[in-house]
Design an enzyme around this catalytic site. Structure first.
Site, mmCIF file in Angstrom:
data_model
loop_
_atom_site.group_PDB
_atom_site.id
_atom_site.type_symbol
_atom_site.label_atom_id
_atom_site.label_comp_id
_atom_site.label_asym_id
_atom_site.label_seq_id
_atom_site.Cartn_x
_atom_site.Cartn_y
_atom_site.Cartn_z
ATOM 1 N N ASP A 1 0.818 -1.225 0.000
ATOM 2 C CA ASP A 1 0.000 0.000 0.000
ATOM 3 C C ASP A 1 0.846 1.267 0.000
ATOM 4 O OD1 ASP A 1 -2.268 -1.687 0.266
ATOM 5 O OD2 ASP A 1 -1.894 -1.795 2.413
ATOM 6 N N LYS B 1 2.055 2.157 -5.123
ATOM 7 C CA LYS B 1 2.704 1.648 -6.341
ATOM 8 C C LYS B 1 1.852 1.901 -7.585
ATOM 9 C CE LYS B 1 3.059 -2.441 -4.475
ATOM 10 N NZ LYS B 1 2.690 -2.134 -3.090
ATOM 11 N N GLY C 1 -4.365 -4.277 -4.471
ATOM 12 C CA GLY C 1 -5.337 -3.273 -4.893
ATOM 13 C C GLY C 1 -4.572 -2.018 -5.264
ATOM 14 N N HIS C 2 -4.335 -1.841 -6.554
ATOM 15 C CA HIS C 2 -3.542 -0.689 -6.998
ATOM 16 C C HIS C 2 -4.476 0.429 -7.470
ATOM 17 C CE1 HIS C 2 0.169 -3.465 -7.610
ATOM 18 N NE2 HIS C 2 -0.174 -3.299 -6.358
ATOM 19 N N GLN D 1 2.009 -5.993 -3.210
ATOM 20 C CA GLN D 1 2.334 -6.077 -1.777
ATOM 21 C C GLN D 1 3.649 -5.331 -1.507
ATOM 22 O OE1 GLN D 1 1.364 -9.470 -3.232
ATOM 23 N NE2 GLN D 1 -0.622 -8.569 -2.914
HETATM 24 P P1 IMP Z 1 -2.741 -12.778 1.693
HETATM 25 O O1 IMP Z 1 -1.803 -12.248 0.674
HETATM 26 O O2 IMP Z 1 -4.171 -12.541 1.393
HETATM 27 O O3 IMP Z 1 -2.448 -14.225 2.010
HETATM 28 O O4 IMP Z 1 -2.466 -11.996 3.078
HETATM 29 C C1 IMP Z 1 -1.243 -12.134 3.796
HETATM 30 C C2 IMP Z 1 -0.835 -10.806 4.424
HETATM 31 O O5 IMP Z 1 -0.495 -9.882 3.394
HETATM 32 C C3 IMP Z 1 -1.920 -10.126 5.229
HETATM 33 O O6 IMP Z 1 -1.321 -9.405 6.301
HETATM 34 C C4 IMP Z 1 -2.544 -9.136 4.256
HETATM 35 O O7 IMP Z 1 -3.152 -8.050 4.895
HETATM 36 C C5 IMP Z 1 -1.291 -8.714 3.506
HETATM 37 N N1 IMP Z 1 -1.551 -8.233 2.144
HETATM 38 C C6 IMP Z 1 -1.835 -8.976 1.059
HETATM 39 N N2 IMP Z 1 -1.979 -8.194 -0.020
HETATM 40 C C7 IMP Z 1 -1.758 -6.944 0.382
HETATM 41 C C8 IMP Z 1 -1.720 -5.681 -0.290
HETATM 42 O O8 IMP Z 1 -1.897 -5.563 -1.502
HETATM 43 N N3 IMP Z 1 -1.447 -4.590 0.494
HETATM 44 C C9 IMP Z 1 -1.190 -4.692 1.806
HETATM 45 N N4 IMP Z 1 -1.212 -5.838 2.478
HETATM 46 C C10 IMP Z 1 -1.480 -6.963 1.768
#
Ligand code: IMP
Length: 423
Positions: free
Chosen positions: A13, A16, A40-41, A222
């Protein structure tokens, strides 16, 4: 412009989407290399706001070719919805969106398992999009890839096999309902029919493009601290969000990548569970969350907020080989009287200058701060670095010195126009 990787240098977040949107006009191809629709971009263009979860943000630029690489896990329903959303806004993706035949497919049992695991002790705080279970199948060599989806017979066989196992797991371990083969098979053969035109061998497309001197922008999702190897394991996502993932997740060799740009927020945020040494106390948290609109673009969850942590970003500079830094959301700090920058951690009488690899230490450590004066002026209308308030410049200079890495771009708002170079 050479071939560039854009990578999140904190916990995701970092903005990007906006940075990709700025660099995209100078690229020919924009490529996602890992993650899935957990990302989520957000890109704001005038009054329009686009949130892209799977399709590279470069799609908003006419004529750019966008690739979903082999390292991505794809929920076909989410991808088709995103294609429809873009088409409904007059952005055609036909002929310029390519999906790797090697990418792995997310099925409803992945989502269900993700959900069920999250209800148990020791939850990660995932997005519940099925990302972890899908990557687990990939590594266990039982995953279903795009190429399998396109072949009815292969899909039938693989799905039947895997569904037996998943249904048993859901029923016996999680006391949950399983899935019916026929319905799932029908649903996914329909997705295959609709996605077929986008699928191809993206490894060849990208390497051919490089041979023709085309410019590639690798869009990381991420952030570094969520990387499965270099992040705060186990509170991470299940892919390599770091720059190395750009190679494995696309089939473009590391010698073909010229530059890595790290994106940082002027402060720090994280969503989900896990250690966060510089997390704000409640009152400041509320204030910054509100001002920075710190709610997840995918799940809507409130983000945890904290001071800028140079130990985190130094770690990112190192593991990604970051050449340049972009600082986003500087304006969110406009009202503060003074600011803190974390320059070390203290734990059990020891001082840490480097990010501890042991999560237990990280959970217990106390941040050591340097305090700097706030600028208390609106920066959202600033259009050049020289016009920034004196103390805002001092803040950026201090961060640059600590990180020993050049800040090249600064963003002071969500619009494309609210960005200027450091020069
Ligand atoms: P997952 O990727 O859904 O398995 O989540 C694993 C961890 O990564 C959790 O703490 C989510 O909140 C975090 N996470 C996954 N995708 C994002 C993102 O795009 N932005 C911020 N945190 C993310």
């Amino acid at each position: 412009m050479p071939n560039i990787v854009i990578v999140g240098a904190q916990w995701g977040d970092e903005g990007k989407g906006k940075v990709i949107d700025i660099y995209a006009p100078r690229a020919d191809y924009i490529v996602r290399y890992q993650g899935g629709n957990n990302a989520g971009h957000t890109v704001v263009i005038g009054k329009d706001s686009f949130i892209l979860h799977l399709i590279p943000s470069g799609i908003l630029h006419k004529g750019k070719i966008c690739v979903i690489g082999n390292g991505v896990v794809v929920d076909p329903k989410a991808l088709l919805e995103e294609i429809e959303m873009l088409e409904s806004k007059g952005i055609s993706v036909k002929g310029r969106l390519f999906l790797s035949e090697q990418a792995h497919i997310i099925f409803p049992y992945h989502r269900k398992l993700d959900e069920m695991k999250e209800e148990r002790k020791g939850k990660i705080g995932t997005t519940k999009k099925g990302i972890g279970p899908c990557y687990a199948d990939k590594c266990a060599r039982v995953g279903i890839r795009v190429a399998d989806l396109l072949d009815d017979d292969v899909l039938k066989e693989k799905l039947a096999d895997t569904l037996n196992e998943k249904n048993a797991l859901l029923k016996k371990i999680y006391d949950a309902e399983g899935f019916i083969f026929d319905a799932l098979y029908r649903e996914y053969t329909d997705y295959a029919r609709r996605l077929r035109e986008y699928t191809c061998n993206t490894v060849v497309i990208l390497n051919e493009a490089i041979r023709k001197n085309k410019r590639i922008l690798f869009e990381g999702a991420q952030g570094t601290l969520l990387d499965v190897d270099h992040g705060t394991y186990p509170f991470v996502t299940s892919s390599n969000a770091t720059a190395g993932g750009a190679s494995t997740g696309t089939g473009v060799g590391p010698t073909k990548i010229d530059k890595v740009i790290g994106i940082v927020k002027a402060y720090t945020t994280r969503v989900g569970e896990g250690p966060f040494p510089t997390e704000f106390p409640p009152e400041l948290m509320e204030k910054i969350r509100k001002k920075g609109k710190e709610f997840g673009a995918t799940t809507g969850r409130p983000r945890r907020c904290g001071w800028f942590d140079s130990i985190v970003v130094k770690h990112s500079v190192m593991v990604n080989g970051i050449d340049e830094i972009v600082v986003t959301k500087l304006d969110v700090l406009d009202d503060l009287e003074s600011l803190k920058v974390c320059v070390g951690y203290r734990c059990e009488g020891r001082f840490f200058k480097n990010f501890p690899t042991n999560i237990r230490i990280l959970e217990q450590c106390e941040p050591v701060y340097e305090e700097l004066p706030g600028w208390q002026e609106d920066t959202t209308k600033v259009i050049s670095y020289t016009k920034l308030p004196k103390y805002a410049k001092a803040y950026l200079r201090r961060i640059q010195t600590i990180l020993d890495t050049k800040i090249v771009l600064i963003s002071v708002g969500s619009d494309r126009k609210q960005t200027f170079s450091r020069e």
